[in-house]
Design an enzyme around this catalytic site. Structure first.
Site, PDB file in Angstrom:
ATOM      1  CG  ASP A 139      59.552  52.242  39.236  1.00 27.31           C
ATOM      2  OD1 ASP A 139      59.967  52.462  40.438  1.00 27.31           O
ATOM      3  OD2 ASP A 139      59.573  52.944  38.636  1.00 27.31           O
ATOM      4  CB  SER A 157      60.957  56.351  38.793  1.00 22.21           C
ATOM      5  OG  SER A 157      60.874  55.245  39.740  1.00 22.21           O
ATOM      6  CD  GLU A 166      42.324  50.285  35.093  1.00 22.79           C
ATOM      7  OE1 GLU A 166      41.971  51.485  35.430  1.00 22.79           O
ATOM      8  OE2 GLU A 166      41.555  49.458  35.148  1.00 22.79           O
ATOM      9  CD  GLU A 178      58.044  50.963  35.125  1.00 25.34           C
ATOM     10  OE1 GLU A 178      58.467  51.779  36.044  1.00 25.34           O
ATOM     11  OE2 GLU A 178      56.787  51.467  34.581  1.00 25.34           O
ATOM     12  CG  ASP A 182      57.802  52.770  42.916  1.00 23.61           C
ATOM     13  OD1 ASP A 182      59.002  52.869  43.679  1.00 23.61           O
ATOM     14  OD2 ASP A 182      57.235  53.568  42.417  1.00 23.61           O
ATOM     15  CG  HIS A 210      55.893  54.505  46.707  1.00 22.99           C
ATOM     16  ND1 HIS A 210      56.858  55.152  47.449  1.00 22.99           N
ATOM     17  CD2 HIS A 210      56.219  54.552  45.450  1.00 22.99           C
ATOM     18  CE1 HIS A 210      57.476  55.850  46.700  1.00 22.99           C
ATOM     19  NE2 HIS A 210      57.247  55.347  45.200  1.00 22.99           N
ATOM     20  CG  HIS A 224      63.932  53.759  42.890  1.00 19.43           C
ATOM     21  ND1 HIS A 224      62.979  53.070  44.010  1.00 19.43           N
ATOM     22  CD2 HIS A 224      63.246  54.204  41.848  1.00 19.43           C
ATOM     23  CE1 HIS A 224      61.857  53.437  43.580  1.00 19.43           C
ATOM     24  NE2 HIS A 224      61.842  53.900  42.193  1.00 19.43           N
TER      25      HIS A 224
HETATM   26 ZN   LIG Z   1      58.395  55.202  43.445  1.00 21.61          ZN
END
Ligand SMILES: [Zn+2]
Length: 495
Positions: A61, A111, A277, A317, A322, A326, A364
């Site tokens: 991701d 996503s 988790e 994944e 990602d 961020h 992305h």
């Molecule tokens: Zn994201």
């Protein structure tokens, strides 16, 4: 007739006239020989048009090409080798395309829309899963009229085993794309569903009701009631009193919640749910007590291979490349990127190219940028180092116009913006950028500098890469729409 000679007659360059390639002065160079050998391997390549028994779609991701580049350099340097010349597992795959990731309503995607495109074969809106582009986000009641089957549903209907593995919550957008149909990716449990919604169940309920043989990742909180504590003492989120983990077990399913219970799963036994988790699993850098992405991938392939003689579809994944982007924390981004590459290696080693299509991609990109003009071998997470005027490496730092050093990686926006909020609520930079040391830059907790202030760094809109090997992988050529990935998987399976 010697035009070449004539053109060169007045030049001061001494260009030898070459009779054959072997006489080229550069032909003894390592660069030349390596590239020539690669070209010959590509020329000898045939197309694999076998019917795929298995298809494995691995998505990191937010792993745009700049993130892949940084991870490549980091991993090579981590092994004490050249970073620049290194290749991640999937960079050795024979076929590559560029994937255009826009959503049906957004130039820069999220996503949900991107994952939905990959597994259903059509683009859709931001924020929705398993529905076409005509359903408006949050139109919960409209879901049945717009629902679409995924490649996972198609595989299940034909007797294939199916599974999903993620380091994010299993109810998060990318993994949920495989089994759910939802008007909003945020409907992870019933507490988020609009009151009186008749069109769909929440995502966790859809997972339990799905025919998935295996699901592993984070996200326990969406499976247990608010007043119930999970195996690590954290409360659930559900307001309908349902304990979906218990429901899974009552239906003959196995359940694991940490690395030890993971290692005790019966790989010939009942369906598997691993929730390691309460929310997302830990970053690889911080991982304790949880299986790695590669370990989960290994378990999934062993289990699914034994489950159906027909074959399997598995989605894996790397969910937190990602999240680290961020957070503008490049260290955790590349360490999760390496963990993802390790999962690809496991998938590749455990399967055969003759019958297994492996596709590696990102959903992305991110607004990560890589600075110039550093010397070869520069640590990718650190500061830029200059070449001298003759092109030889120095130990001198590159500097900006403000005379201060800069890191190799930076972000277009994010919480670590160079602009800070002052007492009047304005964003300014009265003292300019800090003067960073290499030690500060290489700290795993360092946040790379960003330009525009935002609470969270954003996705980016440019293309991402698709790497593939196995049956029909040669269909990945050129620049393609992201939803093309589904079509190649369908062709490989011959559905
Ligand atoms: Zn994201």
């Amino acid at each position: 007739m010697n035009l070449f000679k004539k053109v060169l007659c007045c030049s001061i360059l001494i260009v030898p006239i070459i009779a054959s390639a072997s006489e080229l002065p550069q032909s003894n160079s390592k660069w030349y020989k390596d590239a020539d050998a690669l070209m010959k391997r590509v020329m000898a390549r045939g197309s694999n048009v076998n019917k795929a028994k298995n298809v494995i779609l691995l998505v990191a991701d937010g792993n745009g090409v700049t993130s892949v580049f940084a991870t490549r350099i980091f991993e090579g340097q981590m092994y004490g080798k050249s970073g620049e010349g290194h290749e991640l597992t999937y960079e050795k795959f024979p076929y590559v395309s560029l994937s255009k990731t826009y959503n049906s309503n957004a130039q820069s995607p999220d996503s949900a829309g991107t994952a939905a495109a990959m597994v259903t074969g059509v683009k859709t809106r931001q924020g929705v899963l398993g529905v076409d582009e005509h359903l408006e986000r949050t139109d919960c009641d409209g879901v049945p009229q717009h629902a679409l089957p995924s490649i996972g549903h198609m595989a299940q209907a034909r007797g294939y085993a199916t599974g999903v593995v993620s380091t994010a919550r299993v109810t998060h957008a990318t993994p949920a794309s495989l089994y759910s149909q939802t008007a909003d990716r945020n409907y992870e449990d019933n507490s988020k569903l609009p009151e009186g919604c008749t069109g769909q169940e929440d995502i966790a309920t859809q997972l339990i009701d799905s025919k998935l043989d295996l699901a592993m990742g984070g996200g326990r909180r969406h499976f247990i009631p608010k007043n119930t504590k999970d195996n690590e003492g954290k409360s659930g989120k559900r307001t309908d009193g349902k304990n979906l983990i218990e429901a899974w077990k009552e239906d003959g399913g196995q359940y694991a919640w940490n690395d030890q219970t993971h290692s005790r799963l019966d790989l010939k036994g009942g369906k598997i749910l691993g929730l390691y988790e309460s929310s997302h699993m830990k970053y690889e850098h911080d991982r304790t007590g949880e299986p790695s992405l590669a370990q989960m991938t290994k378990t999934a392939i062993e289990y699914l291979s034994a489950k159906s003689e027909k074959g399997f579809f598995l989605m894996v994944e790397g969910g937190r490349v990602d999240h680290a982007n961020h957070a503008t924390n490049a260290h955790r981004m590349v360490t999760d990127g390496v963990a993802f590459s390790n999962a690809v290696r496991v998938a590749d080693e455990m399967t055969d190219d003759s019958d297994t299509l492996i596709i590696v991609t990102a959903d992305h990109s991110h607004v990560l940028s890589i600075a110039g003009y550093t010397k070869l071998g520069t640590p990718i997470l650190g500061l830029c180092y200059k070449l001298d005027k003759k092109g030889n490496p120095t130990n001198e730092l590159c500097t900006g116009a403000d005379g201060k050093p800069y890191t190799m990686l930076s972000y277009g926006n994010g919480a670590s913006s160079v602009l800070k909020k002052d007492g009047n609520g304005n964003y300014t930079s009265p003292n300019g950028r800090p003067t960073l040391t290499q030690e500060q830059a290489l700290d795993p907790d360092y946040n790379q500098a960003a330009l525009i202030p935002r609470s969270s760094e954003t996705h980016a809109a440019e293309d991402v890469a698709i790497y593939a090997k196995g049956p029909w992988a040669h269909l990945f050529q050129g620049t393609v729409e992201q939803n093309y990935i589904f079509h190649v998987m369908k062709q490989a399976f011959q559905f």
